[in-house]
Scaffold this active site. Structure first.
Site, PDB file in Angstrom:
ATOM      1  N   ARG A  52     -11.582  -5.356  68.477  1.00 38.48           N
ATOM      2  CA  ARG A  52     -12.457  -4.558  69.324  1.00 38.48           C
ATOM      3  C   ARG A  52     -13.875  -5.103  69.182  1.00 38.48           C
ATOM      4  O   ARG A  52     -14.272  -5.525  68.109  1.00 38.48           O
ATOM      5  CB  ARG A  52     -12.495  -3.106  68.854  1.00 38.48           C
ATOM      6  CG  ARG A  52     -11.142  -2.479  68.797  1.00 38.48           C
ATOM      7  CD  ARG A  52     -11.254  -1.125  68.113  1.00 38.48           C
ATOM      8  NE  ARG A  52      -9.913  -0.589  67.915  1.00 38.48           N
ATOM      9  CZ  ARG A  52      -9.662   0.626  67.472  1.00 38.48           C
ATOM     10  NH1 ARG A  52     -10.672   1.443  67.169  1.00 38.48           N
ATOM     11  NH2 ARG A  52      -8.432   1.047  67.319  1.00 38.48           N
ATOM     12  N   ASP A  54     -17.839  -3.655  69.850  1.00 36.50           N
ATOM     13  CA  ASP A  54     -18.557  -2.414  70.127  1.00 36.50           C
ATOM     14  C   ASP A  54     -19.351  -2.500  71.431  1.00 36.50           C
ATOM     15  O   ASP A  54     -19.511  -3.587  71.990  1.00 36.50           O
ATOM     16  CB  ASP A  54     -19.524  -2.106  68.975  1.00 36.50           C
ATOM     17  CG  ASP A  54     -18.786  -1.628  67.733  1.00 36.50           C
ATOM     18  OD1 ASP A  54     -17.659  -1.108  67.869  1.00 36.50           O
ATOM     19  OD2 ASP A  54     -19.338  -1.785  66.625  1.00 36.50           O
ATOM     20  N   ARG A 198     -22.867  -6.935  61.913  1.00 38.06           N
ATOM     21  CA  ARG A 198     -24.196  -6.358  62.170  1.00 38.06           C
ATOM     22  C   ARG A 198     -24.808  -5.783  60.895  1.00 38.06           C
ATOM     23  O   ARG A 198     -26.028  -5.828  60.712  1.00 38.06           O
ATOM     24  CB  ARG A 198     -24.100  -5.305  63.267  1.00 38.06           C
ATOM     25  CG  ARG A 198     -23.860  -5.943  64.641  1.00 38.06           C
ATOM     26  CD  ARG A 198     -23.398  -4.944  65.674  1.00 38.06           C
ATOM     27  NE  ARG A 198     -24.382  -3.914  65.879  1.00 38.06           N
ATOM     28  CZ  ARG A 198     -24.153  -2.800  66.571  1.00 38.06           C
ATOM     29  NH1 ARG A 198     -22.961  -2.599  67.130  1.00 38.06           N
ATOM     30  NH2 ARG A 198     -25.091  -1.900  66.711  1.00 38.06           N
TER      31      ARG A 198
END
Lengths: 253, 253
Positions: A52, A54, A198
């Site tokens: 996935r 974001d 991140r």
């Protein structure tokens, strides 16, 4: 019914999407792909991604698998047709036949992300790189980044309360390089935890600003506590750039 | 009142603007700049550009002059403040003092444009490059482009009914190069006519597709007739990238 499986290699600019995964609150890349494939193939298909991304995160290369009822006779023509239907910010790069049990997510052996950063305001990169004010010590950031390869438990850089069984990852590359107008952090690992890149970049920025030493950075990792890491760097700088598979998943003519 | 003149070096992504020049139908880059300068300086300023760019055309480097009532004491701090007010798609790169009679448009001795083109669908360049389908013969395009430097009258590549006195330009560079994911046409001249670069690129694309020979291309130039040239290439691929001035306009401390 006999089904035929293909890996779809694609790129997308994530700015307009609520991430990869289908979800009720907004449009996702997966949803747009499912709609385009189902339209062209005239049967409902599922699109299973390698992972996935974001909201706002981009992919220079994402891989997904789809099952179709009739094998493609002309892969390039099908990709061309799909690209005509898909919006400008999603592009099919390649379609390749794989074994019926090949899985885009579970068979991936390595993933690579890049994080793009500018220290100057850039009208052409406002949606494609994070803007960081002030000067950064990239040598110190690279020394700290190199430490990542000595550890395997990255609980400190993971989102709390996720359903994964282990927080272990093997990082095989982690470095900052200058590329034209941007600074690029490239990180490669067998797997990534949610929000991991991140969180790592946000913490390395603390090092770059002189607010954290290499020893502090190691202490953050060793604490196995998400609260010790820096604030996550913004989504617009993050790109998925590669997903690697063993040769055995592919069907060679 | 004594006024102090400065050259403003700036970049902008033209996608959201109706071109450089203030006009009644939509927002322009010049208008946004005038508003930002007037806000920070607390007096109305005019912003005079080195030239106009059409709707959707970008600038990696545009130059404009402004007159201020009180000389700047800290140019970097003023640029920083302006960048904070300006939207993400306009960035001030540099501000330099010039002689009171220096003129951003009339003193420019050369301008350079780039035209960016992709032959593959690219999610990250849909607003920053023209997408051209099919294969192009860039060697043939470069042979034709080289002819441009042998001529001076470019009436064939100008917009009809403009108020300029002459259609003469001296082109000193005109070539296609591969740069990463894009093909870039770089063209430099002492001056450009309205629509000239896009008309040249559109006609070179006819050469690249094999629909026009080098001799045909020369015949188009020699006809001095706009109807003979190809359709103008789209705005999103065009960038103003440099404006050159003689040293004499600058004030050296």
């Amino acid at each position: 019914m006999n089904m035929f499986r293909y890996f779809i290699y694609l790129a997308y600019k994530g700015t307009a999407y609520h991430g990869w995964q289908v979800q009720p609150n907004g449009i996702s890349v997966q949803e747009v792909l499912i709609r385009a494939f189902s339209t062209v193939l005239r049967h409902r298909v599922d699109v299973v991604g390698a992972g996935r991304t974001d909201a706002g995160v981009h992919a220079r290369l994402m891989v997904a698998h789809v099952d179709v009822q009739v094998p493609f006779t002309n892969l390039a023509a099908f990709a061309y047709k799909l690209n005509g239907i898909l919006p400008n910010d999603i592009s099919i790069l390649n379609i390749v036949p794989v074994r019926a049990d090949a899985h885009a997510r579970f068979d991936a052996v390595a993933r690579t992300y890049e994080y793009w950063l500018t220290t100057e305001k850039n009208p052409f990169l406002s949606e494609g790189a994070a803007k960081v004010y002030g000067s950064l010590d990239f040598e110190a950031m690279n020394r700290a980044a190199a430490c990542l390869m000595e550890y395997t438990d990255f609980t400190s850089f993971s989102k709390l309360h996720t359903d994964v069984k282990t927080n272990n990852c093997r990082i095989t590359r982690a470095e900052w390089c200058r590329r034209g107008e941007v600074w690029v952090f490239t990180i490669r690992a067998d797997r990534f935890l949610r929000n991991m890149v991140r969180a790592i970049v946000g913490t390395l920025l603390q090092v770059g600003r002189g607010r954290m030493t290499e020893a502090d950075f190691r202490a953050v990792i060793e604490a196995k506590d998400r609260c010790r890491a820096g604030v996550s760097a913004p989504a617009e700088g993050l790109y998925l750039t590669d997903v690697a598979y063993p040769e055995s998943v592919f069907i060679v003519d």
